[in-house]
Design an enzyme around this catalytic site. Structure first.
Site, PDB file in Angstrom:
ATOM      1  N   ASN A  91       0.846  -1.203   0.000  1.00 24.60           N
ATOM      2  CA  ASN A  91       0.000   0.000   0.000  1.00 24.60           C
ATOM      3  C   ASN A  91       0.877   1.248   0.000  1.00 24.60           C
ATOM      4  O   ASN A  91       2.095   1.155  -0.005  1.00 24.60           O
ATOM      5  CB  ASN A  91      -0.949  -0.025   1.200  1.00 24.60           C
ATOM      6  CG  ASN A  91      -0.183  -0.095   2.507  1.00 24.60           C
ATOM      7  OD1 ASN A  91       0.570   0.803   2.855  1.00 24.60           O
ATOM      8  ND2 ASN A  91      -0.341  -1.215   3.226  1.00 24.60           N
ATOM      9  N   LYS A 223     -12.008  -2.815  18.412  1.00 21.25           N
ATOM     10  CA  LYS A 223     -10.648  -3.309  18.676  1.00 21.25           C
ATOM     11  C   LYS A 223     -10.250  -3.134  20.131  1.00 21.25           C
ATOM     12  O   LYS A 223      -9.126  -3.459  20.509  1.00 21.25           O
ATOM     13  CB  LYS A 223      -9.648  -2.598  17.758  1.00 21.25           C
ATOM     14  CG  LYS A 223      -9.952  -2.789  16.276  1.00 21.25           C
ATOM     15  CD  LYS A 223      -8.755  -2.484  15.408  1.00 21.25           C
ATOM     16  CE  LYS A 223      -9.135  -2.542  13.941  1.00 21.25           C
ATOM     17  NZ  LYS A 223      -7.977  -2.741  13.076  1.00 21.25           N
TER      18      LYS A 223
HETATM   19  O1  C5P Z   1      -9.122  -1.912  10.567  1.00 21.73           O
HETATM   20  P1  C5P Z   1      -8.113  -0.933  10.036  1.00 21.73           P
HETATM   21  O2  C5P Z   1      -7.044  -1.588   9.218  1.00 21.73           O
HETATM   22  O3  C5P Z   1      -8.706   0.236   9.323  1.00 21.73           O
HETATM   23  O4  C5P Z   1      -7.454  -0.331  11.353  1.00 21.73           O
HETATM   24  C1  C5P Z   1      -6.315   0.459  11.336  1.00 21.73           C
HETATM   25  C2  C5P Z   1      -5.549   0.270  12.610  1.00 21.73           C
HETATM   26  O5  C5P Z   1      -5.449  -1.132  12.887  1.00 21.73           O
HETATM   27  C3  C5P Z   1      -4.130   0.786  12.505  1.00 21.73           C
HETATM   28  O6  C5P Z   1      -3.713   1.205  13.792  1.00 21.73           O
HETATM   29  C4  C5P Z   1      -3.365  -0.460  12.053  1.00 21.73           C
HETATM   30  O7  C5P Z   1      -1.993  -0.388  12.442  1.00 21.73           O
HETATM   31  C5  C5P Z   1      -4.107  -1.554  12.799  1.00 21.73           C
HETATM   32  N1  C5P Z   1      -4.115  -2.855  12.127  1.00 21.73           N
HETATM   33  C6  C5P Z   1      -3.437  -3.913  12.712  1.00 21.73           C
HETATM   34  N2  C5P Z   1      -3.445  -5.139  12.126  1.00 21.73           N
HETATM   35  C7  C5P Z   1      -4.092  -5.360  10.975  1.00 21.73           C
HETATM   36  C8  C5P Z   1      -4.800  -4.302  10.367  1.00 21.73           C
HETATM   37  C9  C5P Z   1      -4.782  -3.056  10.957  1.00 21.73           C
HETATM   38  O8  C5P Z   1      -2.833  -3.707  13.773  1.00 21.73           O
HETATM   39  N3  C5P Z   1      -4.064  -6.574  10.432  1.00 21.73           N
END
Ligand code: C5P
Length: 291
Positions: A91, A223
């Site tokens: 990304n 979360k």
């Molecule tokens: O659910 P989303 O990806 O939008 O959430 C973003 C947050 O979750 C960020 O802090 C990212 O570092 C964390 N994240 C994570 N593990 C993942 C996906 C996102 O810790 N597999």
């Protein structure tokens, strides 16, 4: 100025030199230009300039060594999910926000461990840096470190999905169309927030292209994070690969949902403000809020 003028190597070299001397450069913005062309070179909007200057001169509520002895674990950058030995899914994350947070915490005296995906940034001094590539490697590294840190900031753009299989050899071009089967990665932030012993104060990021507030608030609850810092990505200045960012930060104060906004400023300034807020909250969760 005109976008072609802004892109001239001689001008860019001079801008880079001024930046190295510590001169802060605000802008340029991009968009339509007086001559009818479109691109970078516009003066920033007056309110963005105002917010930046106001943030720059805002006094710091905590002083230089306030975070001495406090251990911060910060994840930064993108992850790479391999498809075969030469290709991967990734990304646009540059790692700049996570690195800025690590530098800001370290400058305030904290012990920092930075876990980063592949980025092209200079590795900061005065901290432990762990390099990882995939979401699984980042998960393993963060989980191994989390319990020995008091604060975890998940600023990495972790891939949500990874290919189910990785081809051992380069995939050859054959059919006109092709598909990849993906599976969900483990959510690192939720895993840290779910630790039952030695759980660090857990801060996540939300990068959204729309309905920022709703998604950020939902993330805080789903979360079980202590704080979510949300930023708009995909339009104008700020967000991925930009030197600038603006954040809306959400946290809970008992049953109340609190929020505060940090106006557009360079990522190091925004990082300093966020570290200060996290520190206040971590201390005793006493920061009252009115919303
Ligand atoms: O659910 P989303 O990806 O939008 O959430 C973003 C947050 O979750 C960020 O802090 C990212 O570092 C964390 N994240 C994570 N593990 C993942 C996906 C996102 O810790 N597999």
């Amino acid at each position: 100025m005109n976008q072609a003028m802004w892109r001239k190597p001689v001008l860019q070299e001079n801008v880079a030199r001024l930046t190295r001397y510590g001169i802060k450069i605000l802008g340029p913005d991009s968009g339509e230009q007086a001559c009818g062309e479109v691109g970078q070179g516009r003066l920033l909007e007056p309110e963005v300039l105002f917010d930046y200057i106001a943030a720059f001169f805002k006094s710091t509520p905590i002083d230089a060594q306030s975070l001495a002895g406090l251990r911060f674990l910060i994840s930064a950058g993108p992850t790479r999910e391999p498809l075969d030995p030469v290709r991967f899914i990734s990304n646009r994350s540059s790692g700049k926000m996570g690195f800025a947070l690590a530098i800001a915490a370290s400058r305030l005296g904290a012990d920092v461990t930075l876990i980063t995906g592949p980025v092209s940034l200079r590795v900061p001094s005065n901290m432990r840096v762990i390099h990882v590539e995939t979401a699984q490697q980042m998960y393993d590294a963060v989980i191994a470190e989390a319990i020995s840190h008091q604060i975890y900031i998940g600023a990495a753009a972790v891939a949500d999905y990874t290919p189910v299989t990785v081809a051992p050899r380069k995939i050859k071009k054959q059919a006109d169309s092709s598909s990849i089967v993906l599976q969900k990665t483990k959510d690192i932030l939720a895993a840290v927030a779910g630790l039952t012993e030695h759980r660090p104060f857990t801060v996540g990021f939300a990068a959204e292209t729309h309905e920022l507030e709703q998604y950020a608030q939902a993330k805080l609850i789903e979360k079980n994070a202590d704080m979510i810092a949300a930023n708009h990505v995909g339009d104008g200045i700020g967000g991925f690969d930009s030197e600038y960012n603006a954040l809306t930060v959400f946290w809970r104060d008992k049953a109340k949902l609190c929020q505060t906004h940090f106006s557009m400023a360079d990522k190091l300034e925004i990082a300093k403000q966020l570290i200060e807020l996290i520190y206040q909250q971590w201390q005793d969760n006493k920061n009252e809020c009115s919303t």
